[in-house]
Design an enzyme around this catalytic site. Sequence first.
Site, PDB file in Angstrom:
ATOM      1  N   GLU A  38      47.806  10.903  13.597  1.00  0.00           N
ATOM      2  CA  GLU A  38      46.440  10.881  13.073  1.00  0.00           C
ATOM      3  C   GLU A  38      45.667  12.127  13.474  1.00  0.00           C
ATOM      4  O   GLU A  38      44.764  12.563  12.749  1.00  0.00           O
ATOM      5  CB  GLU A  38      45.720   9.627  13.539  1.00  0.00           C
ATOM      6  N   GLU A  77      41.721  16.994   7.502  1.00  0.00           N
ATOM      7  CA  GLU A  77      40.407  16.617   6.981  1.00  0.00           C
ATOM      8  C   GLU A  77      39.370  17.701   7.296  1.00  0.00           C
ATOM      9  O   GLU A  77      38.527  18.042   6.455  1.00  0.00           O
ATOM     10  CB  GLU A  77      39.985  15.278   7.568  1.00  0.00           C
ATOM     11  N   GLU A 100      37.593   5.866  15.008  1.00  0.00           N
ATOM     12  CA  GLU A 100      37.513   5.110  13.753  1.00  0.00           C
ATOM     13  C   GLU A 100      38.852   5.140  13.027  1.00  0.00           C
ATOM     14  O   GLU A 100      39.336   4.125  12.508  1.00  0.00           O
ATOM     15  CB  GLU A 100      36.409   5.701  12.873  1.00  0.00           C
ATOM     16  N   HIS A 101      39.484   6.316  12.969  1.00  0.00           N
ATOM     17  CA  HIS A 101      40.806   6.423  12.353  1.00  0.00           C
ATOM     18  C   HIS A 101      41.834   5.586  13.103  1.00  0.00           C
ATOM     19  O   HIS A 101      42.631   4.857  12.497  1.00  0.00           O
ATOM     20  CB  HIS A 101      41.259   7.888  12.352  1.00  0.00           C
ATOM     21  N   HIS A 137      34.776   9.639  15.334  1.00  0.00           N
ATOM     22  CA  HIS A 137      35.529   9.650  14.081  1.00  0.00           C
ATOM     23  C   HIS A 137      37.023   9.456  14.337  1.00  0.00           C
ATOM     24  O   HIS A 137      37.700   8.737  13.592  1.00  0.00           O
ATOM     25  CB  HIS A 137      35.261  10.968  13.356  1.00  0.00           C
TER      26      HIS A 137
END
Length: 422
Positions: free
Chosen positions: A123, A130, A53-54, A50
């Site tokens: 990020e 998140e 992916e970011h 994940h």
Amino acid sequence: MPDDAIRITRLPSGLTVVTETMPRVETVAIGAYVGAGTRHESAEENGISHFLEHMAFKGTESRDAAAIAREIEAVGGQMNAYTARENTAYYCKVLREDAALAAEVIGDILCHSTLVPEELERERGVILQEIGQANDTPDDIIFDHFQATAYADQPMGRPTLGTERVIRALTRESLIGYMRRHYGPANMVLAAAGAIAHEDAVALAERHFRDLPAAAPDPALPALYSGGEYREERDLDQVHLVLGFEALPYRDPQSHALLLLSTILGGGMSSRLFQEIRERRGLVYSIYSFTHPFTDSGLLGIYAGTGEAEAAELVPALLEELRRIRHDVSEEELARAKAQLRASLLMSLESTSARCEQLARQWQVHGRVIPIEETKAKIAAVTVAEVQALAQRIFTSRPTLAVLGPARHVPPLAEISERLAA
């Protein structure tokens, strides 16, 4: 779509290109689907799929993060990505004349991402936010607890977002190493659906994906269902509950019977759970069933959100429906469920994005694209006896229970198992 609209080419690099030409549309969906997700991570890198992916959108050798977003949106396109347990996807939807741009940008972020340290730290903070947001959303995080309990102490049970501890510790070198291991052409499918010719998609793949790493990923550990109970008391207005069971993997011959079973049980407003528990008893606002198939395992579960007092009536009513469906399914119910599945299947063919996703998933799971007529025939062939036998098999096996909120009226797993066995 006719079968001759679907074409597949495997490039010398190992990258598979699969397309479906849809001549009566004006858009193209194109995506790169990587055969790596949460279940391919070690405990010390949980969440890295994940995170990567970011980071793919945070800059390449020729584009910064703003340019990546600006170029696609300047032509009215949409670009996104997601991470799942068994794959990670990067995809665009654009007008037909912008397909080359979409392929170029996706290829650029997969082949030439710079993973700039400043962007990585920024990020990292976004992902930690998140995770915090997910933890504060009980009807979201309950599914992570359910998955972790169903597949305890193994990659398949770990959260896709990762944990705060691991995310804080991941380094740029960790991300580069993971990408080199998993983002090779042989572990990737480039799919496209819509107003694009197969030859054009192949040419774009050859041009923009030639710099993928020569990855040789280790096989994922087998998924070993364990079942069990997770219970967390929280000061909430509702009890959030997921009750589930081991079901079937993607390629199981009874997979269509499983979908029909889930549809009858909790797949819409006409389903048994909705009609009995929401409409007749008024115990919930939301209740539904779901299936999560994987390569070598699968889950069938039921989610419900209810008040603290209502939980005392909800659970027995839910268990009664699970007992009843093992021996009482009508031809009318089955016919209605078949109509729902067929309609969902055919409606999905009208979306280039959904069709692109289907092409990639079917190739990665089955090694072929399954003709629509074959799927329709298999749905039509399922019998009442098959659905009942499958319900008997699943709902008498070891369950998994996850409960979050004021849960004192939710019985323990042992009691639930006893009631189901009765």
